[in-house]
Design a protein around this motif. Structure first.
Motif, PDB file in Angstrom:
ATOM      1  N   CYS A  30       0.848  -1.188   0.000  1.00 25.78           N
ATOM      2  CA  CYS A  30       0.000   0.000   0.000  1.00 25.78           C
ATOM      3  C   CYS A  30       0.882   1.236   0.000  1.00 25.78           C
ATOM      4  CB  CYS A  30      -0.921  -0.015   1.219  1.00 25.78           C
ATOM      5  SG  CYS A  30      -1.942   1.473   1.375  1.00 25.78           S
ATOM      6  N   ARG A  49      -5.925  -6.040  -1.586  1.00 20.03           N
ATOM      7  CA  ARG A  49      -6.678  -5.166  -0.699  1.00 20.03           C
ATOM      8  C   ARG A  49      -5.876  -4.842   0.550  1.00 20.03           C
ATOM      9  NH1 ARG A  49     -12.805  -6.783   1.220  1.00 20.03           N
ATOM     10  NH2 ARG A  49     -13.403  -4.776   2.117  1.00 20.03           N
ATOM     11  N   CYS A  50      -5.968  -3.584   0.973  1.00 19.50           N
ATOM     12  CA  CYS A  50      -5.359  -3.155   2.224  1.00 19.50           C
ATOM     13  C   CYS A  50      -6.459  -2.630   3.130  1.00 19.50           C
ATOM     14  CB  CYS A  50      -4.308  -2.066   1.982  1.00 19.50           C
ATOM     15  SG  CYS A  50      -3.530  -1.462   3.516  1.00 19.50           S
ATOM     16  N   ARG A  51      -6.693  -3.346   4.224  1.00 18.69           N
ATOM     17  CA  ARG A  51      -7.664  -2.901   5.216  1.00 18.69           C
ATOM     18  C   ARG A  51      -6.920  -2.232   6.357  1.00 18.69           C
ATOM     19  NH1 ARG A  51     -11.785  -8.080   5.891  1.00 18.69           N
ATOM     20  NH2 ARG A  51     -12.659  -8.039   3.792  1.00 18.69           N
ATOM     21  N   PRO A  53      -7.885  -0.515   9.824  1.00 21.59           N
ATOM     22  CA  PRO A  53      -8.913  -0.123  10.786  1.00 21.59           C
ATOM     23  C   PRO A  53      -8.745   1.323  11.232  1.00 21.59           C
ATOM     24  CG  PRO A  53      -8.007  -2.264  11.341  1.00 21.59           C
ATOM     25  CD  PRO A  53      -7.152  -1.712  10.229  1.00 21.59           C
ATOM     26  N   GLN A  54      -9.862   1.976  11.488  1.00 19.16           N
ATOM     27  CA  GLN A  54      -9.842   3.390  11.822  1.00 19.16           C
ATOM     28  C   GLN A  54      -9.004   3.688  13.052  1.00 19.16           C
ATOM     29  OE1 GLN A  54     -13.712   5.068  12.378  1.00 19.16           O
ATOM     30  NE2 GLN A  54     -12.980   7.177  12.445  1.00 19.16           N
ATOM     31  N   ARG A  66     -10.638   3.213   4.532  1.00 18.52           N
ATOM     32  CA  ARG A  66     -10.897   1.934   5.184  1.00 18.52           C
ATOM     33  C   ARG A  66     -10.456   0.781   4.292  1.00 18.52           C
ATOM     34  NH1 ARG A  66     -16.578   1.072   8.050  1.00 18.52           N
ATOM     35  NH2 ARG A  66     -15.563   2.689   9.306  1.00 18.52           N
ATOM     36  N   ASN A  67     -10.591   0.911   2.986  1.00 24.70           N
ATOM     37  CA  ASN A  67     -10.179  -0.140   2.050  1.00 24.70           C
ATOM     38  C   ASN A  67      -9.444   0.486   0.875  1.00 24.70           C
ATOM     39  OD1 ASN A  67     -11.383  -2.829   2.957  1.00 24.70           O
ATOM     40  ND2 ASN A  67     -13.152  -1.482   3.085  1.00 24.70           N
TER      41      ASN A  67
END
Length: 242
Positions: A30, A49-51, A53-54, A66-67
């Motif tokens: 990312c 995909r890179c998640r 979290p907030q 977020r994504n």
């Protein structure tokens, strides 16, 4: 049921192969947080995909969606084209010349040597004279002040002498001209293998190239780099072109 379970437990385990080989597994990072993007399939299409979290974003002071999602198939052709352009038989000579030019350009200029105080040898000579003066009957308090000042100068001189050696040790060794030519030729042979490689085998080639991919979701651009003497080349445009 117990009999069936016992029979299943004693049967040899099968090695399950991934149903969906990811061509860029562990290679895509990312561009916002630097973490590796995870592969996933949706409707038969591979994505990365890179998640984030907030709470992680807040804790690390990172403005991160977020994504972050990148589609795999739109990158394969531009990336392979870029690699062939750089390492194919028709372009290797130009790539070698570019790398050699960069190697000479990146060489740091020789630092001008300017005296910043007495050397270690000069300080040692002073200390010998001061001790001789002390033996000859000079005022001990006065001589002690001279010795303390000279010892401080000697310590600074020793640090100045040690700093260039430490800096040289931290500086990575640069590849010679023969090493650059050999490396480009070897990378060219790997790039040639991409043309006939099956999707599940492309990953092996990319890893052998030392490929690193960084995806910028804002510009939808992947920056691709090959590990060769810490040089980096141009970006690869995801949406058409290179």
């Amino acid at each position: 049921m117990l009999h069936r379970r016992a029979r299943t437990a004693t049967s040899p385990k099968r090695t399950h192969r991934s149903r969906h080989p990811y061509i860029f597994k562990s290679l895509v990072h990312c561009g916002i947080c630097g973490r590796k993007m995870q592969g996933q399939h949706s409707h038969g299409v591979a994505y990365y995909r890179c998640r984030f979290p907030q709470e992680y974003a807040l804790a690390n002071k990172v403005d991160h969606p977020r994504n972050v999602i990148m589609r795999e198939d739109v990158l394969i052709k531009p990336l392979d084209t870029w690699l062939v352009q750089g390492f194919g038989p028709l372009h290797r000579r130009h790539t070698i010349a570019t790398l050699l030019d960069q190697a000479h350009t990146d060489m740091p200029p020789a630092a001008a040597v300017t005296p910043e105080g007495p050397s270690v040898a000069e300080c040692d000579a002073k200390l010998s004279r001061y001790r001789a003066a002390l033996d000859a009957g000079a005022d001990p308090a006065v001589v002690a002040g001279w010795i303390a000042e000279t010892q401080a100068e000697r310590q600074r001189a020793a640090q100045r002498h040690q700093a260039p050696a430490e800096e040289e040790a931290r500086t990575p060794a640069r590849l010679s001209e023969d090493q650059i030519i050999t490396a480009v030729e070897e990378l060219g042979d790997l790039v040639d293998a991409l043309r006939d490689a099956e999707p599940e085998h492309k990953l092996e080639v990319y890893r052998s190239l030392g490929l690193h991919l960084s995806y910028d979701p804002e510009t939808q651009t992947v920056r691709a780099s090959v590990d060769l003497a810490a040089h980096r080349w141009d970006s690869v445009r995801v949406r058409g072109g290179t």
